[in-house]
Scaffold this active site. Structure first.
Site, short mmCIF file in Angstrom:
data_model
loop_
_atom_site.label_atom_id
_atom_site.label_comp_id
_atom_site.label_asym_id
_atom_site.label_seq_id
_atom_site.Cartn_x
_atom_site.Cartn_y
_atom_site.Cartn_z
N SER A 1 0.84 -1.19 0.00
CA SER A 1 0.00 0.00 0.00
C SER A 1 0.88 1.25 0.00
O SER A 1 1.79 1.38 0.79
CB SER A 1 -0.90 0.00 1.24
OG SER A 1 -1.69 1.15 1.28
N GLY A 2 0.60 2.16 -0.93
CA GLY A 2 1.39 3.36 -1.05
C GLY A 2 2.53 3.25 -2.03
O GLY A 2 3.29 4.20 -2.21
N THR B 1 -2.03 1.79 -8.13
CA THR B 1 -3.18 2.37 -8.83
C THR B 1 -2.73 3.34 -9.91
O THR B 1 -3.25 3.33 -11.04
CB THR B 1 -4.10 3.07 -7.83
OG1 THR B 1 -4.51 2.13 -6.82
CG2 THR B 1 -5.32 3.63 -8.52
N ASN C 1 -1.30 5.47 3.26
CA ASN C 1 -1.59 5.93 1.90
C ASN C 1 -2.91 6.69 1.93
O ASN C 1 -3.88 6.24 2.53
CB ASN C 1 -1.67 4.73 0.95
CG ASN C 1 -1.81 5.14 -0.50
OD1 ASN C 1 -1.70 6.32 -0.83
ND2 ASN C 1 -2.06 4.18 -1.36
N SER D 1 -5.57 4.44 -0.87
CA SER D 1 -5.23 3.02 -0.86
C SER D 1 -6.39 2.21 -1.42
O SER D 1 -7.55 2.36 -1.02
CB SER D 1 -4.92 2.57 0.57
OG SER D 1 -4.69 1.19 0.61
N SER D 2 -6.08 1.32 -2.38
CA SER D 2 -7.09 0.41 -2.92
C SER D 2 -7.36 -0.69 -1.91
O SER D 2 -6.44 -1.40 -1.50
CB SER D 2 -6.61 -0.20 -4.24
OG SER D 2 -6.38 0.79 -5.21
N GLY E 1 -0.26 -6.42 -2.55
CA GLY E 1 0.99 -7.16 -2.42
C GLY E 1 1.06 -7.90 -1.09
O GLY E 1 0.16 -7.83 -0.25
N GLU F 1 1.73 -8.76 2.58
CA GLU F 1 1.63 -7.88 3.75
C GLU F 1 2.09 -8.61 4.99
O GLU F 1 1.75 -9.78 5.21
CB GLU F 1 0.19 -7.38 3.94
CG GLU F 1 -0.30 -6.46 2.85
CD GLU F 1 -1.68 -5.89 3.13
OE1 GLU F 1 -2.12 -5.04 2.34
OE2 GLU F 1 -2.30 -6.30 4.12
#
Length: 1243
Positions: free
Chosen positions: A314-315, A319, A360, A363-364, A588, A590
């Protein structure tokens, strides 16, 4: 390359092991005459195209002599591959084939447990560890000569020799410093277990060779493809990425993988100009455009569907990377009208599926696969979006502090027009419990109202009707109002009933149901007992869970519904579809401090993606070897089947056990953890932990999971009352959601309504597994292209590169695994032309053929590069790790020697000319400088004299003026201050006097008027009227009240006065105690001083006695008349005494000095005492108020104490020094007296 047959052959007297061959080759290379030119061999015969089972192994008589390959006429027999046959990789290590059980997408495969070569060539210990890790199954035919030579391990001899070569060449290395950071340096020396490294800043660091890794030559710094690097270790990869990142080159290739480091700022790498450069093939730097262009060209060339797999934390910018790829594909497939609609899907999906997290701002919270369809002419003709089931539904009802829910809620509350707000009963975001609980309603730099406008435009572009848009916004508002429904406890068993408030009424209106229906669904539950139903009230916790479950279910189905609408709109031209390019934007790997159910599913998906990644990585690498025709035996890749089997195995896999435990009503998260420990304790990838936790060994490392909430999240319960509520609503969307839930349940069972709902639908992990398998099957049918996004730092700041964070992501994304896999092959590749142009000048003699291949072979032979360290392909030269460094070192030496020759020749030529010019210039300069110096000196003397005269008068005038000005200012300031103080005191006294006089006058007038009025009325026989009396009484009462107020004020003032007196008395007591302490200390000092005086007096008496002893002796030389008349004064006598006796003179001088020193200390003591007493007295007057001052008495008292303590310490030290000096002087005087007495006695 040595085959398995060579290793398995019996050890004969004429046959040598691979290690012996390698060692002798290296030693012979250094022992041969350096002036002997190497022979130019023919191009090696390539067997790369031969089938694996028919490829012959190297003959037994294979030898290496003077850089030439010679083969004895020994018949070779091809050997088939077997699971338990040993192999030797690069002649150094043996490997064991390991069959892996299970199937991968329907094909049974066998994998080698290939090890990664050790990255540090300086560590002998690492080879022993590798030996210990190698598993051999019954190698009876392997000779002992393979393992040892001359009684010593072969690897040790080779490493000693290589170490000496490295020290001689002084290669660059990476060293692990004591602060756990990698630093670049150069080997200075190695002795024993220590190595001296010269760092870039000039420091010398002594460390163990085990902490060294080789560094790449300068020519490879900042390469755009990590495979080109000679040494693919962690510090080299990090250094290369950081160097490119500092230059805003955020894209780097790692073989077939593109690494994208998030710049966290705008970089000039995008736009129409860049798109045209990649489209026209005028630029080939690593870029997302290049990956998308490659996928598009391969789709058109091969007619095969392509996929671009984007992953990262994330971050990391996943995206945005997906947007950039879609922009390029839209530009390639433009002019069809669909590209704008496809790009606008990002706006909708970000609004409903993205949220602000602690790491983020955008974040998705879901995974998506966007499948873009193209026609045969390459035009975009449609698209389809597939989303994962793992949408983070829990974010709707709860989240961590500082985070936000999905963007759409805040955009709706902030940007909705007044008419829409009125229809949906919308308020500000701070009025909804679901939004305000995390104390974060805004994102810096983001305007939610503008985002809402962009969202509506995107919905219009994708042709979502206004009616469907209203349905979407109504359901979103219903979710927000559902969160405002509250409950109250009605009995001792914690049963609740719904509070009738605005949230209940508004949520019911928006859902299209009655308030009673909503109350029933929220606060009761039906339980079937045979053919009867029992209504049971819910507790507070159960009611809150039911409310939140309804809100989460509505939002999840709403998200799926809007994706269906988008797919329906984008699928209008799909009848012309030919091939497609899929863009996978997925979460990804984690690993947090606390990992839950979401991380469990995410990491399971990444295990599957990693397997897909490894298969295609090996396939592409080995295809390049075979296409170029080099001698290469295909190597099977390492698979993570064991970890995947841990997840998917039935009936004792993690997913199966989780589903089994979720079916038990009384099961808990702790019981689930205990079951895992019991059933999976023997699995190497699983490890049970304490307090309901367990650990899984993933491909990226071990992750500890907390089972809290696993069962509840896997069940994802939504009871029959909630489904009935949705089905009974008048609005269309809730009915649609209920029908979807019933259809899912009926796919599993065909029972009645209640039975279907109670048996529940598929669990979350089962759905996730099914969709993941569909995704993997779809990706298997495509040609993949991988993009790994990297977050450079955790602070979201540009140009900041955190090594630990980047390294962790590289490991999690599998990029380092790509690098290590490449080490087993030939990571460095150059075309024949490139190699000849770069290193052709190293040839010492010209060769007959000047074609690039012949030049390249001649260079390699001249530099004694072992043939097993490179391979010659049809178009390229393939090098093993570290060979480019040797080539660059030779090139650097050649250039250095050339420069040295040029330097010395030019130096000699210019020195000769310089010496002649120097002699003439020095002669001419000596005359000119002498004349100029003399003239300059005369002028300087004149100027100096004039300057001194001017300065004298100027300074005197300035000093006088400054003194007069300061004197005037001081006098003026003193006059003003004194006048001001006097006027202020005078005004105060005058005001007090006037107030006393006016007060007395008013009281006398009042008494006089009252008495006169009474007397007048009594004389006239009439009395005042009642109103007058009332008025007078009122005045009297007011006067009495005022008098009482004054008395109370006087009492308060008295109390304050008493407090001040008490404080003053306390202060006086403190002052007295301080004075007493000072007096005691001063007394002690005075006593010390008196003692010093006494000691001095005693010394003086002794001195005078000595003087008295010898004074008459001198006097008797005078006449009696002179003595009787008294004309000889004591001064004369003393002067005579001093003249005749120098010892007495010295003693008298010492006595005078002691007296002066003691008197000086006594005077200083008296002065200081007077000063401190004056300061203390002044502070007492200030504290009592007798003297007005703005200073703080307490602070000044503290400062006075500090000054006294400092002076006391200094005075004591000087007093001690004086005592010591007095004692020394006294000793000296005693010695002088003894000397004098000795002289006198001798006479």
């Amino acid at each position: 390359m040595l085959s398995a047959a060579t290793v398995m052959a019996p050890a004969a007297a004429t046959q040598k092991s691979s290690l012996e061959v390698l060692l002798e080759t290296i030693k012979k290379r250094d022992e041969q005459p350096k002036d002997a030119p190497p022979a130019l061999p023919a191009r090696p015969t390539c067997r790369g195209r031969l089938p694996t089972t028919r490829r012959p192994s190297l003959p037994a008589g294979f030898k290496l002599e003077n850089g030439m390959t010679t083969v004895a006429a020994v018949e070779t027999v091809p050997v088939d591959k077997k699971p338990d046959v040993e192999k030797e990789v690069s002649g150094l290590e043996t490997k064991e084939d390991k069959p892996v059980k299970g199937r991968i997408f329907g094909t049974k495969r066998k994998f080698h447990n290939s090890e990664v070569l050790e990255e540090s060539p300086y560590v002998e210990k690492s080879h022993e560890e590798r030996k210990g890790m190698t598993v051999c199954k019954d190698p009876p035919s392997v000779s002992s000569a393979t393992a040892k030579m001359n009684g010593k391990p072969a690897c040790t001899d080779v490493m000693d020799y290589v170490r000496q070569k490295i020290i001689f060449q002084k290669l660059r290395v990476w060293c692990s410093s004591p602060n756990a950071k990698w630093e670049l340096g150069q080997i200075k020396s190695i002795s024993g277990d220590d190595a001296e490294i010269l760092l870039a800043d000039g420091k010398v660091l002594t460390i163990s060779p085990e902490r060294l890794l080789p560094a790449n030559p300068d020519v490879l710094d900042g390469v755009d493809d990590l495979i080109q690097m000679s040494y693919l270790n962690e510090p080299s990869v990090l250094y290369n990425l950081q160097l490119r990142y500092s230059r805003d080159l955020i894209y780097t290739k790692a073989g077939p993988v593109l690494i994208a480091v998030n710049p966290l700022k705008e970089v000039p790498l995008y736009g129409k100009a860049s798109i045209m450069q990649y489209k026209q093939k005028t630029k080939d730097d690593p870029h997302v455009y290049a990956v998308a262009d490659l996928a598009f060209n391969e789709m058109q060339r091969d007619g095969i569907n392509q996929s671009i797999i984007i992953s990262g934390e994330s971050g990391a910018g996943k995206t945005e990377t997906a947007k950039i790829a879609m922009q390029y594909l839209a530009a390639l497939g433009g002019a069809s009208g669909m590209e704008s609609e496809v790009l606008q899907t990002n706006v909708i999906l970000e609004a409903l599926g993205n949220a602000k997290t602690s790491r983020n701002h955008n974040s998705s919270r879901f995974g998506k696969l966007i499948e873009i369809h193209f026609s045969e002419t390459g035009k975009m003709c449609g698209a389809k979006i597939q989303t994962s089931v793992l949408l983070e539904k829990s974010r709707v009802v709860q989240r961590a502090q500082g985070e936000r829910s999905y963007h759409i809620f805040y955009q709706l509350c902030s940007g909705a027009p007044p008419l829409l707000k009125k229809k949906l009963f919308l308020k500000s975001a701070n009025d909804y419990n679901y939004l305000k609980q995390s104390n974060c309603l805004r994102i810096d730099g983001v305007d939610d109202s503008k985002k809402f406008t962009a969202l509506v435009d995107a919905l219009d572009t994708i042709q979502i009707s206004k009616e469907d848009q209203m349905k979407l916004f109504s359901m979103l508002a219903a979710v927000l109002w559902t969160g405002n429904i509250s409950f109250s406890v009605v009995d001792t068993e914690n049963h609740v009933e719904v509070v009738s408030n605005e949230g209940l009424a508004t949520a019911a209106k928006l859902l299209g149901c009655t308030s009673n229906q909503l109350v029933t669904a929220m606060s009761t539950r039906k339980i079937r007992a045979g053919n009867d139903s029992i209504v049971k009230k819910l507790t507070l916790t159960q009611a809150i869970d039911a409310r939140d479950a309804l809100a989460k279910s509505i939002y999840a189905h709403l998200f799926d519904w809007i994706v269906e609408q988008i797919n329906h709109s984008l699928g209008t031209g799909r009848q012309c579809t030919w091939r497609s390019i899929s863009i996978l934007d997925i979460y990804g790997f984690e690993c947090f401090n606390k990992n839950g159910f979401e991380q469990f599913c995410i990491n399971y998906a990444n295990e599957r993606l990693q397997q897909h990644f490894n298969r295609h990585l090996f396939k592409l690498q080995q295809e390049e070897y075979l296409e170029d025709g080099i001698d290469w035996a295909p190597v099977e890749f390492v698979d993570n089947t064991d970890c995947l089997s841990l997840f998917e195995k039935k009936p004792l896999g993690l997913l199966s056990l989780l589903d089994e435990e979720s079916t038990f009503p009384k099961a808990t998260d702790l019981s689930f953890a205990n079951k895992l420990k019991q059933q999976l304790s023997g699995n190497s990838c699983f490890k049970g932990e304490q307090e309901g936790a367990f650990k899984i060994c993933h491909y990226a490392g071990e992750v500890t999971y907390d089972t809290s909430g696993f069962l509840e999240k896997n069940r994802d319960p939504l009871h029959s009352e909630s489904i009935q509520l949705l089905s009974s609503c008048k609005c269309e969307l809730p009915k649609h959601f209920a029908s979807v839930m019933v259809a899912d349940s009926q796919n599993k069972s065909s029972q009645s309504w209640h039975s279907v709902v109670d048996t529940q639908k598929q669990s979350v992990v089962t759905k996730f597994k099914v969709q993941l398998f569909k995704l993997m099957q779809q990706l298997e049918s495509t040609t993949p292209h991988f993009i790994r996004c990297i977050q450079p730092n955790g602070k979201q700041r540009p140009r900041l590169f955190e090594h630990d964070l980047v390294l962790h992501q590289l490991k999690c994304c599998g990029v380092l695994e790509v690098v290590r896999i490449s080490r087993t092959g030939y990571p460095t590749r150059m075309t024949h032309q490139q190699f000849a142009e770069r290193y052709g000048f190293l040839l010492l003699r010209s060769i007959a053929s000047q074609d690039p291949l012949s030049v390249s072979i001649a260079v390699l032979q001249q530099l004694n590069i072992p043939p097993e360290m490179y391979q010659v392909g049809y178009t390229k030269l393939f090098f093993r790790t570290g060979q480019v460094a040797a080539l660059e070192n030779a090139k650097r030496k050649m250039l250095h020697g050339t420069l040295c020759i040029q330097k010395h020749f030019r130096g000699l030529h210019f020195r000769q000319g310089y010496q002649g010019l120097k002699k003439g210039a020095m002669t001419l300069q000596s005359f000119i400088r002498g004349e100029r110096a003399r003239i300059h000196f005369d002028n300087a003397v004149k100027r100096w004299r004039a300057a001194v005269l001017i300065q004298k008068y100027t300074r005197r005038r300035i000093a006088a003026t400054m003194f007069n000005d300061q004197l005037k200012h001081i006098i003026l300031l003193q006059s003003v201050m004194r006048g001001c103080l006097a006027r202020m005191k005078y005004k105060c006294l005058q005001n007090e006097e006037e107030s006393k006089v006016s007060h007395n006058k008013v009281q006398g007038d009042m008494r006089k008027n009252i008495s006169e009025s009474r007397v007048c009325h009594e004389m006239n026989g009439c009395y005042p009227h009642q109103p007058v009396i009332t008025e007078l009484e009122g005045r009297i009462s007011k006067a009495e009240a005022a008098l009482r107020d004054k008395e109370e004020e006087n009492v308060m003032l008295k109390q304050q006065l008493e407090q001040y007196e008490r404080k003053w008395s306390e202060y006086e007591a403190k002052m007295k105690s301080m004075e007493e302490a000072w007096k005691r200390q001063l007394s002690s000092l005075q006593l010390s001083l008196v003692a010093a005086k006494k000691s001095l007096a005693s010394d003086d008496v002794a001195t005078r006695a000595a003087r008295t002893d010898f004074t008459p002796a001198h006097a008797q030389y005078d006449s009696e008349d002179t003595l009787s008349t008294g004309t000889h004064t004591p001064e004369v006598i003393e002067s005579r005494h001093h003249n005749h006796h120098p010892e007495a003179k010295v003693s008298a001088g010492n006595s005078d000095r002691r007296v002066n020193a003691v008197n000086h200390l006594a005077k200083e003591f008296e002065d200081r005492r007077q000063v401190f007493e004056d300061d203390a007295g002044f502070l007492v007057t200030v504290k009592s108020g007798q003297v007005g001052s703005n200073m703080n008495p307490d602070e000044e008292l503290r400062k006075l104490k500090d000054r006294f303590a400092t002076w006391k310490k200094d005075y004591k030290s000087r007093l001690k020094e004086t005592k010591v000096n007095l004692q020394k002087v006294g000793t000296h005087d005693e010695k002088s007296r003894k000397r004098w007495w000795g002289k006198k006695s001798s006479k």
